[in-house]
Scaffold this active site. Structure first.
Site, PDB file in Angstrom:
ATOM      1  N   ASP A  87       0.819  -1.215   0.000  1.00  0.00           N
ATOM      2  CA  ASP A  87       0.000   0.000   0.000  1.00  0.00           C
ATOM      3  C   ASP A  87       0.854   1.267   0.000  1.00  0.00           C
ATOM      4  OD1 ASP A  87      -2.065  -1.781   0.307  1.00  0.00           O
ATOM      5  OD2 ASP A  87      -2.911  -0.839   2.089  1.00  0.00           O
ATOM      6  N   HIS A 231       3.601  -2.353   3.169  1.00  0.00           N
ATOM      7  CA  HIS A 231       3.708  -1.020   2.580  1.00  0.00           C
ATOM      8  C   HIS A 231       5.085  -0.880   1.939  1.00  0.00           C
ATOM      9  CE1 HIS A 231       0.671  -0.701   5.753  1.00  0.00           C
ATOM     10  NE2 HIS A 231       0.151   0.304   5.073  1.00  0.00           N
TER      11      HIS A 231
END
Length: 274
Positions: A87, A231
């Site tokens: 992400d 992430h």
């Protein structure tokens, strides 16, 4: 033949000079450390080398949009599938994440923030598409979607859809609500716009615990059919990725995109695993 060998050597050396690596503090790269562009000694990727070599030829016209590999079918009833997801990018470390995935012939899903797609990062998005990864919508600027008006919610999704379409030609079919926050309004909007809502089964908490060992241990605990949340904006996550991939390789996992894992995700519906 000799000229070709010289070109290949220069290209390999040039790749080493151009790509930033993210070593774990205090560690030396081991014999299986990834080559910045072409994989590892054990997993040398000749196709990726040819792709890079073609792109370095003087005067070669660059395509307007990336050439995207044809869809593949992976039967996750027969294989131990896991969907790695990243992400909040694209950002500084995204290229290194793509290098590590290529070294393991792994496909993943990247949920992008529209505002992060800039002149400096657009090539990362194009590379994701060209190398068979899936791209998903993570809103424009990481707003909490349930708190927005209907117009605000639509803008968050539409602006990111358009940014990715311009960069790659891809129309995204998946979205991940920032913070995992969703409600009926988000359900209705994503159903209308053709986006399935992708949550997760394994949260590495890599944004909180910036410890590569912990991140790798949490990720490697994934079960077949799980969606793993990470992430690609944190260097510690990049540092964890080689160990994570080695452990999942050892367990016999197949790395798939979210759509490959789920089959044909239904717009508006929420998913955490297969």
């Amino acid at each position: 033949m000799r000229i070709g060998s010289v070109l290949l050597s220069l290209l390999l050396l040039g790749g080493c000079a151009q790509v930033r690596t993210v070593p774990v503090s205090g560690e030396r790269p081991g014999p299986g450390a990834p080559h910045p562009r072409f994989g590892t000694p054990r997993h040398f990727d000749a196709d990726l080398l040819r792709f890079r070599l073609a792109g370095t030829q003087r005067g070669a016209p660059g395509p307007r949009l990336p050439a995207i590999p044809p869809p593949r079918h992976v039967d996750c009833r027969q294989h131990k599938c896991v969907a790695l997801t990243f992400d909040d990018g694209p950002a500084e470390y995204t290229g290194h994440v793509l290098d590590l995935l290529a070294a393991h012939h792994a496909r993943a899903t990247f949920f992008l923030l529209g505002q992060m797609i800039t002149d400096e990062t657009r090539d990362f998005v194009r590379r994701m598409a060209a190398e068979g990864h899936e791209i998903g919508n993570h809103s424009w600027d990481h707003a909490s979607l349930p708190g927005l008006s209907s117009d605000g919610l639509r803008r968050e999704l539409d602006r990111t859809q358009e940014a990715v379409r311009k960069a790659t030609g891809v129309r995204m079919r998946l979205m991940r609500p920032p913070y995992g926050a969703t409600n009926k309004a988000v359900d209705d909007e994503t159903k209308q716009t053709g986006l399935a809502q992708i949550l997760w089964a394994v949260d590495t908490l890599d944004w909180l615990n910036r410890n590569p060992t912990v991140i790798a241990q949490r990720s490697a605990a994934a079960k077949p059919g799980d969606i793993v949340l990470m992430h690609d904006i944190h260097p510690t996550t990049v540092q964890a990725l080689p160990r994570l991939l080695d452990e999942l390789d050892h367990k016999g996992f197949t790395y798939v995109t979210v759509s490959e894992l789920l089959g044909d995700p239904t717009p508006g519906r929420k998913y955490t695993n297969r």
